[in-house]
Design a protein around this motif. Sequence first.
Motif, PDB file in Angstrom:
ATOM      1  N   THR A  93      11.772  -2.946 -45.764  1.00 29.76           N
ATOM      2  CA  THR A  93      11.601  -1.505 -45.650  1.00 29.76           C
ATOM      3  C   THR A  93      12.677  -0.719 -45.013  1.00 29.76           C
ATOM      4  O   THR A  93      13.016   0.544 -45.572  1.00 29.76           O
ATOM      5  CB  THR A  93      10.552  -1.486 -44.655  1.00 29.76           C
ATOM      6  N   MET A  94      13.775  -1.347 -44.298  1.00 27.67           N
ATOM      7  CA  MET A  94      14.828  -0.600 -43.868  1.00 27.67           C
ATOM      8  C   MET A  94      15.865  -0.596 -45.068  1.00 27.67           C
ATOM      9  O   MET A  94      16.525   0.188 -45.084  1.00 27.67           O
ATOM     10  CB  MET A  94      15.351  -1.375 -42.679  1.00 27.67           C
ATOM     11  N   GLY A  95      15.870  -1.622 -45.604  1.00 33.50           N
ATOM     12  CA  GLY A  95      16.812  -1.782 -46.913  1.00 33.50           C
ATOM     13  C   GLY A  95      16.627  -0.632 -47.932  1.00 33.50           C
ATOM     14  O   GLY A  95      17.388   0.032 -48.390  1.00 33.50           O
ATOM     15  N   ALA A  96      15.271  -0.277 -48.063  1.00 31.45           N
ATOM     16  CA  ALA A  96      14.806   0.670 -48.734  1.00 31.45           C
ATOM     17  C   ALA A  96      15.211   2.108 -48.512  1.00 31.45           C
ATOM     18  O   ALA A  96      15.747   2.985 -49.261  1.00 31.45           O
ATOM     19  CB  ALA A  96      13.124   0.530 -48.881  1.00 31.45           C
ATOM     20  N   LEU A  97      15.205   2.312 -47.052  1.00 31.75           N
ATOM     21  CA  LEU A  97      15.728   3.316 -46.332  1.00 31.75           C
ATOM     22  C   LEU A  97      17.250   3.623 -46.620  1.00 31.75           C
ATOM     23  O   LEU A  97      17.615   4.831 -46.950  1.00 31.75           O
ATOM     24  CB  LEU A  97      15.388   3.621 -44.925  1.00 31.75           C
ATOM     25  N   GLY A 107       5.837  12.127 -35.454  1.00 25.54           N
ATOM     26  CA  GLY A 107       7.019  12.128 -34.611  1.00 25.54           C
ATOM     27  C   GLY A 107       7.861  11.052 -34.889  1.00 25.54           C
ATOM     28  O   GLY A 107       8.996  10.956 -34.574  1.00 25.54           O
ATOM     29  N   ASP A 108       7.707  10.381 -36.088  1.00 24.46           N
ATOM     30  CA  ASP A 108       8.425   9.286 -36.578  1.00 24.46           C
ATOM     31  C   ASP A 108       8.674   9.180 -38.016  1.00 24.46           C
ATOM     32  O   ASP A 108       7.716   9.635 -38.433  1.00 24.46           O
ATOM     33  CB  ASP A 108       8.260   7.881 -35.780  1.00 24.46           C
ATOM     34  N   ALA A 109       9.352   8.538 -38.664  1.00 25.70           N
ATOM     35  CA  ALA A 109       9.410   8.374 -39.919  1.00 25.70           C
ATOM     36  C   ALA A 109       8.011   7.743 -40.413  1.00 25.70           C
ATOM     37  O   ALA A 109       7.653   6.683 -40.081  1.00 25.70           O
ATOM     38  CB  ALA A 109      10.643   7.424 -40.633  1.00 25.70           C
ATOM     39  N   SER A 110       7.368   8.375 -41.314  1.00 25.65           N
ATOM     40  CA  SER A 110       5.900   8.003 -41.462  1.00 25.65           C
ATOM     41  C   SER A 110       5.487   8.640 -42.982  1.00 25.65           C
ATOM     42  O   SER A 110       5.990   9.852 -43.329  1.00 25.65           O
ATOM     43  CB  SER A 110       4.872   8.475 -40.531  1.00 25.65           C
ATOM     44  N   ILE A 130       8.846   6.011 -49.715  1.00 27.09           N
ATOM     45  CA  ILE A 130       7.597   5.751 -49.574  1.00 27.09           C
ATOM     46  C   ILE A 130       7.556   4.097 -49.056  1.00 27.09           C
ATOM     47  O   ILE A 130       6.825   3.780 -48.183  1.00 27.09           O
ATOM     48  CB  ILE A 130       6.656   5.713 -50.775  1.00 27.09           C
ATOM     49  N   LEU A 131       8.307   3.222 -49.798  1.00 27.06           N
ATOM     50  CA  LEU A 131       8.306   1.831 -49.168  1.00 27.06           C
ATOM     51  C   LEU A 131       8.480   1.609 -47.887  1.00 27.06           C
ATOM     52  O   LEU A 131       8.215   1.124 -47.195  1.00 27.06           O
ATOM     53  CB  LEU A 131       9.305   1.211 -50.379  1.00 27.06           C
TER      54      LEU A 131
END
Length: 412
Positions: A42-46, A365-368, A18-19
């Motif tokens: 946000t990318m670090g969270a993923l 169409g994307d991570a959302s 979610i983050l």
Amino acid sequence: MVEVGEKKIVGIVWGLLILNTLGSAGAKTIVPLPRSLIQMATMGALVAAFVLALSVNLRLRFRPSAYVFLLTLLLVPSLISSAHLESGFGALFRCARLALFIGTLWLLTRWWDGGLTFVRHHIRLYLAVLGSVAAGLLVSPGAAMPDLYGGRLVGALWPLTPPQIGQYAAVIIGLTVLLVLGRRTDRAGAAVVIVPSLVLLALTHTRTATLGLFIGLALAIGSLMLTSSAARRFFAWAVLIATVAAVGFASALQAWFLRGQSQENFSNLTGRAKVWDALLSAPRSASEELFGMGLGDKSFGGLPIDNSWLAVYNEQGLSGTAIVAAVFVVLGGVALLRPPSLERACAIFLISYCAIASYTEAGLGDASPYLLHLAVAASLLAAPAGAGPLPAAGGPARRVPVPRWIPNREVT
């Protein structure tokens, strides 16, 4: 104890996803946050979500999921179109992000058992996000409702736009209402979620989220009416209240809905229609028609597309659009074939909400967040692990273990 620890980690993983999907663009915050810093977070969270999910699923145990399989197929046109670098190296970066996002969902399918676990994670975590919005409103009302956005509520602590806040509020309101109707929580605990979220939704003046909430709830409650007296009573009261509001507060509702816009501006969807017409009339090669221009920032000519179907068509072509359409066909078809139950109703609400929002919001169409909403729906429609054949339509609803939530008891 090991199983309890795994479930806690799964909840943390969902929060990190979610983050990651909160985004980095939006209103100015009280404390200026560099966009590069937000993107790193946000990318670090993923990455952290993928690592944690892998740590509790080292044996790579997946459950079959048509939804995640279709998302995996969506990577194919995304990679083909992005490899041409027409959208720059950022397109390949977005492909890598989408691949990591889908990989994390695959790892989480091990816990998709048709229960309400991920519904409760969804409500609890988005409620925390809305809590940050409410805190920003209390600390600095001017920053939270700036003139730049026409006085609509934005995130003053984290850069969230009004449509984002409206979306999060509408989704958790709808899910919480369904939990109350299914007697999976009491009214006092539900009021803690519903009342503040309704206030925040009203302050965002987000029409799409409001329509998605009401239509989605109508469809979800309609699916329960044959088996739930509480659903029938709620539906009757909702119709009565809506009728009274429409008659007694028609002018106020119209003013809220128009947001001070002219009829002409409202009819072309606040300028969206002009962008859509330009996108559809732009010349494309056969390859671009089939696979798109590559993953981008969901804009055309420097303006936001604000339509999931056209955004997918622009970035992943007709092949991507067909895959996204298949997602709704598969999830909707499975939901219709399931016997009436609270889990099915929650899935119908999420599917219908995302379908309605897709007309004026991009993200399928994307991570959302929309892909996360649909992932929750897929988890609700999954067969229980080790279960036999599902009961026939109209048969008795199956009972599932109910995780602890706010409050920590079931209503009997």
